[in-house]
Design a protein around this motif. Structure first.
Motif, mmCIF file in Angstrom:
data_model
loop_
_atom_site.group_PDB
_atom_site.id
_atom_site.type_symbol
_atom_site.label_atom_id
_atom_site.label_comp_id
_atom_site.label_asym_id
_atom_site.label_seq_id
_atom_site.Cartn_x
_atom_site.Cartn_y
_atom_site.Cartn_z
ATOM 1 N N UNK A 635 5.639 -1.764 -5.512
ATOM 2 C CA UNK A 635 6.567 -2.810 -5.074
ATOM 3 C C UNK A 635 6.646 -3.917 -6.112
ATOM 4 N N UNK A 636 5.490 -4.350 -6.624
ATOM 5 C CA UNK A 636 5.473 -5.446 -7.599
ATOM 6 C C UNK A 636 6.213 -5.046 -8.871
ATOM 7 N N UNK A 637 6.046 -3.779 -9.290
ATOM 8 C CA UNK A 637 6.730 -3.314 -10.492
ATOM 9 C C UNK A 637 8.246 -3.280 -10.296
ATOM 10 N N UNK A 638 8.680 -2.951 -9.087
ATOM 11 C CA UNK A 638 10.116 -2.865 -8.812
ATOM 12 C C UNK A 638 10.736 -4.244 -8.602
ATOM 13 N N UNK A 642 4.716 -9.841 -6.340
ATOM 14 C CA UNK A 642 3.982 -9.185 -5.256
ATOM 15 C C UNK A 642 4.720 -9.317 -3.916
ATOM 16 N N UNK A 643 4.452 -8.387 -3.003
ATOM 17 C CA UNK A 643 5.103 -8.415 -1.696
ATOM 18 C C UNK A 643 4.760 -9.697 -0.932
ATOM 19 N N UNK A 644 3.513 -10.153 -1.026
ATOM 20 C CA UNK A 644 3.122 -11.388 -0.325
ATOM 21 C C UNK A 644 3.950 -12.578 -0.808
ATOM 22 N N UNK A 695 18.896 -2.413 -4.989
ATOM 23 C CA UNK A 695 18.885 -1.224 -4.118
ATOM 24 C C UNK A 695 17.617 -0.403 -4.292
ATOM 25 N N UNK A 696 17.017 -0.452 -5.517
ATOM 26 C CA UNK A 696 15.776 0.292 -5.738
ATOM 27 C C UNK A 696 14.649 -0.257 -4.849
ATOM 28 N N UNK A 697 14.568 -1.599 -4.751
ATOM 29 C CA UNK A 697 13.522 -2.187 -3.905
ATOM 30 C C UNK A 697 13.770 -1.859 -2.440
ATOM 31 N N UNK A 698 15.024 -1.958 -1.997
ATOM 32 C CA UNK A 698 15.322 -1.667 -0.586
ATOM 33 C C UNK A 698 14.965 -0.218 -0.252
ATOM 34 N N UNK A 704 8.500 3.530 2.178
ATOM 35 C CA UNK A 704 7.126 3.186 2.550
ATOM 36 C C UNK A 704 7.017 2.874 4.035
ATOM 37 N N UNK A 705 8.030 2.199 4.573
ATOM 38 C CA UNK A 705 8.022 1.874 6.002
ATOM 39 C C UNK A 705 8.109 3.131 6.855
#
Length: 914
Positions: A635-638, A642-644, A695-698, A704-705
């Motif tokens: 996630x962080x790379x995309x 960080x997600x937090x 769109x890559x992150x979504x 993952x969800x």
């Protein structure tokens, strides 16, 4: 006797109690003791010091004495002149005698001229001479050392703990006497406290620190925290470095650096009681009704001088701590630090609005410190409507105390409402229906797919109700005694049961009343079943806090087999308790029906309303609990962060305080308009939602969800149906009440009446009629133009259950309105009713003391009561006016009450109008 002479008598007594030898100048004997206070000592500059204080034959300070009732704010100049006038040959170091007191006997101010930016502070009594000698022997003062603390070593600390300690130490450096730390349940408040306690002892040279709790169980937990704490700059444990006393007797171990006790025991000690029954420490101060009692007053106790503690920490105490027990806390000359997850308005007021750390539930969820929660309502007909048992049926009659049962045939119908359940009437099938529904829905809806019952805590109304629930749980789940246990104050070895519930597979379900409701740490807990209502918002938030704790996957799987992660907890609401939940600890999930991918697409398309953003933050926080480190790295790379950080950005965008700060910066103004605040909020939302443009992150988050989240068919909460004023009227009432609160906030330091009601400690809140009249005139001025009757009506529209009576148009009802607005009282009622209730209590006390009154005397006492209710005070000159002059006037008053008249008037003035 002149007022100042009377004050000096009181001052003499306080000095003697603190260990001083009090002498006249002509009887001077500096060898009479360590500390000698000499009255009327001649000064080198001319004139006399009211008291010159000697320690070991050296002049160390002065006392300026004033008559009772004198305001001391402007007296410091006189005591400063005394210090300057001390002959150099007598001074402690030929340069300076630093200590100055100003006192009326009932109020005392103190300052140490060696402190940086020294200022006077209120103290309960005088310090012992030995203490002043110890302070003079130190190279610098405590307040000087607090400005020189080394940088914080952050190893092992969470970000929120680092921020709390840093801000607290900045408050100490500014000599702020009180500070409040608000940290969400489970975020490590006690560990934070132990960390700064270590620094205060090691680097600031704190003599002794008091750690106060409201229940014995919490004192044991705190003691364990100190035992387990290893400071980052020393490999030894805290208790290997410093003595820590958990007080189980009324004796203070003076070699201890930290003392842990309940406020109940502290009060008992100050009262001079030999011992305290330990059972009195085991019940939480929540929901004990103690707010209704008068504040606990204490007198100076030479066995426990005011300088015994340099710092007092009050951990998760009910708001009555700052009302009922206020004088106990204010006894010591110490910095006060409050730790809480759920501050009330009363708490903020007590700590002088000095909130040094604010870390709420939502932020803790975003940081992975807490887990979020869902609400699952269960409603039954009997719970909401009650029932009727027709005449002729055989019913059980159970003795509340012995639980012995007899049978009786009803002669007439027995009807009861839901409110009477499990108090007056026990409906067995109502308990069975709730427990059976809970059992059946657990694997299907509440925790789909689970084969094991999650750790569940059931809140009952009382011990008898808990007993009925315990029996029903075992029956309906077809399990033995180990599966479900009762943990209440009536159970022996309740501490062992709590440890089993926390650390062992069984019991899966525990039933309690309030023993496990506050402070107790049960990390594997996933379900709270409410079978009782809760009126206190603070108490309810504390109860919810039992489920918010995080736990490692390994520890969680060891307790709940077949589960993978603790991602959230569920409140199963069987009584509608969540309908009255108004705390800031609300569910992050507000768009339950919107799929996760649609939430992300919505914000990417510019749909950035508050509910949508907060719901997305909640979904992401839950997802984060399930991710592996490798997933987080993807996630962080995309996303480039960080997600937090993404979650915190979303929550920041909906934070009103941050929106205002952004508007101030953006528009270069300290008072941004609503339009400017809205524009700043839009920019914050756009910035927070930028990552979802990708769109890559979504797609990655969706994948993952889908891998981690199970499908849950949740039941929505019942919709509250109101009966009363229309929406427009309610909105107007809300606006009026909000403006009233803002007026009080804006003027609490400007208008004398508000200053007294807001700031002064109990026993010194003596208002005058002129001060109330000044307040009445102020509220009628533009732009507010308040009227007391309109404010009263607005509160009736908004909180009808808390408003009693419609008052007459008398100025003293403003006192009731102010006290209700600042949260000092839970009920808005005419001031005359408050006075009457206090009057009846006073009469009953007099009867108990054998101080009876004749019918004619009582008639006069009632007239005095009514006069105080409308004028706040009474003096002998008032007997010349109506209605007293119609009953004989001053001469009749003296004839009826004789020499007791002044005492009675003083008592009633203090008791009825305080």
């Amino acid at each position: 006797m002149q007022p100042e002479q009377k004050a000096r008598q009181t001052i003499d007594a306080l000095l003697i109690a603190a260990g001083w030898q009090v002498q006249d100048y002509l009887s001077l004997n500096l060898g009479a003791g360590v500390g000698v206070a000499v009255r009327e000592y001649p000064l080198a500059t001319g004139g006399f010091a009211d008291y010159l204080l000697f320690v070991n034959r050296k002049a160390v300070g002065v006392i300026e004495a004033k008559s009772e009732g004198t305001t001391l704010g402007g007296v410091a100049e006189q005591s400063a002149d005394y210090l300057e006038g001390i002959p150099p040959r007598l001074r402690y170091d030929r340069q300076l005698s630093p200590f100055a007191y100003e006192s009326t006997g009932t109020e005392t101010f103190f300052r140490d001229a060696r402190d940086p930016d020294y200022r006077s502070r209120r103290v309960f009594a005088f310090h012992k001479p030995e203490t002043l000698g110890e302070w003079l022997a130190q190279a610098d003062t405590l307040r000087s050392r607090l400005r020189q603390l080394p940088s914080l070593m952050t190893d092992g600390l969470r970000d929120c703990q680092i921020e709390a300690i840093t801000n607290l130490e900045q408050s100490f450096a500014r000599s702020r006497p009180r500070a409040l730390i608000q940290m969400a349940t489970g975020s490590g408040k006690t560990y934070t406290a132990v960390s700064f306690v270590y620094r205060l002892i090691k680097f600031a040279g704190a003599k002794r620190i008091l750690f106060l709790v409201d229940r014995g169980n919490l004192s044991r937990q705190a003691f364990k925290e100190f035992q387990q704490y290893v400071p980052p700059d020393d490999g030894r444990k805290f208790t290997d470095l410093y003595n820590v006393q958990r007080m189980t007797t009324n004796s203070l171990d003076r070699v201890s650096k930290v003392c842990i006790t309940t406020i109940q025991r502290l009060y008992s000690m100050l009262r001079g009681e030999a011992e305290l029954d330990e059972s009195l420490e085991e019940q939480s101060l929540f929901e004990t009704g103690m707010d209704l009692e008068p504040p606990r007053e204490v007198s100076y106790n030479p066995h426990f001088p005011i300088e015994d503690f340099d710092f007092i920490i009050t951990d998760e105490c009910h708001r009555s701590i700052y009302n009922l027990w206020r004088q106990v806390l204010e006894y010591y000359d110490a910095f006060l630090i409050g730790l809480t997850a759920t501050p009330s308005k009363q708490t903020f007021g007590f700590f002088n609005q000095n909130l040094v750390m604010e870390y709420g539930h939502e932020r803790a969820v975003a940081d992975g410190v807490n887990v979020p929660y869902d609400v699952y309502p269960i409603r039954t007909r009997i719970t909401e409507q009650g029932s009727t048992v027709e005449a002729g049926f055989l019913v059980d009659k159970r003795n509340r105390k012995t639980r012995a049962v007899r049978w009786e045939t009803l002669d007439e119908d027995l009807s009861y409402t839901g409110k009477k359940l499990d108090r007056d009437v026990v409906a067995i099938d109502q308990i069975r229906t709730v427990i059976r529904t809970f059992r059946d829905r657990l694997p299907m809806e509440i925790f789909p797919g689970r084969t094991e019952v999650p750790k569940t805590l059931i809140f009952a109304k009382n011990d008898a109700h808990a007993e009925d629930i315990l029996e029903m749980v075992r029956q309906e789940f077809d399990k033995g005694n180990d599966f479900c246990k009762k943990i209440t104050y009536q159970v022996k070895k309740a501490e062992d049961l709590i440890n089993q519930f926390r650390n062992s597979y069984n019991p899966r379900i525990a039933v309690t009343v309030d023993m496990v409701s506050t402070g107790t740490d049960i990390k594997p807990l996933e379900c709270l079943l409410f079978m009782r209502d809760v009126k206190s918002r603070n108490f309810f938030d504390q109860m919810k806090g039992r489920g918010t704790r995080t736990i490692s996957d390994t520890d969680f799987q060891a307790i709940t087999q077949g589960a993978q992660h603790k991602t959230h907890f569920v409140i199963v609401d069987a009584v509608g308790v969540c309908d009255r939940d108004k705390t800031d600890s609300r569910p992050l999930e507000r768009k339950r029906s919107v799929p996760f991918d649609k939430l992300m697409l919505g914000v990417a398309q510019g749909q950035q309303d508050c509910d949508l953003i907060v719901s997305l933050a909640g979904r992401l926080a839950r997802l984060d609990r399930k991710l592996s480190d490798a997933d987080r790295s993807r996630i962080e790379a995309t996303a480039g962060q960080p997600l937090k950080q993404i979650i915190n950005g979303l929550l920041d965008a909906t934070d009103p305080d941050l929106q205002i700060e952004r508007a101030k910066t953006q528009f270069q103004t300290e008072s941004p308009s609503e339009a400017e605040q809205d524009q700043a909020a839009e920019i914050l939302a756009e910035e927070a939602c930028l990552p979802f443009d990708s769109p890559e992150l979504r797609q990655l988050l969706k994948e993952l969800q889908s891998d981690a989240e199970q499908t849950i068919d949740r039941v929505s909460a019942d919709e509250l149906i109101s009966a009363g004023f229309d929406a427009a009227a309610r909105e107007r009432a809300e606006s009026l009440v909000q403006n009233w609160r803002q007026f009080i906030e804006d003027n609490k330091d400007e208008i004398t009446a508000l200053q007294i009601l807001y700031n002064l400690p109990y026993g010194q809140r003596q208002l005058s009629y002129d001060q109330i009249r000044q307040l009445a005139e102020a509220i009628q001025k533009p732009p507010y133009r308040f009227r007391a009757d309109q404010l009263w009506q607005a509160y009736e529209q908004l909180e009808v259950s808390k408003v009693k009576g419609r008052p007459e148009k008398i100025l003293t009802n403003l006192i009731s309105l102010v006290r209700f607005a600042i949260g000092e009282t839970d009920v808005l009622e005419p001031f005359a009713e408050v006075v009457n209730r206090r009057f009846e209590t006073w009469l009953a006390q007099q009867d108990g003391l054998g101080r009876g009154f004749s019918p004619e005397q009582r008639e006069w006492l009632v007239m005095i009561r009514d006069h105080i209710a409308t004028s706040l005070e009474i003096g002998s000159e008032d007997f010349e006016d109506v209605p007293f002059n119609q009953k004989g006037g001053p001469l009749k008053a003296v004839q009826l009450f004789g020499t007791e008249l002044p005492t009675i008037l003083t008592e009633l003035n203090q008791i009825l109008a305080a």
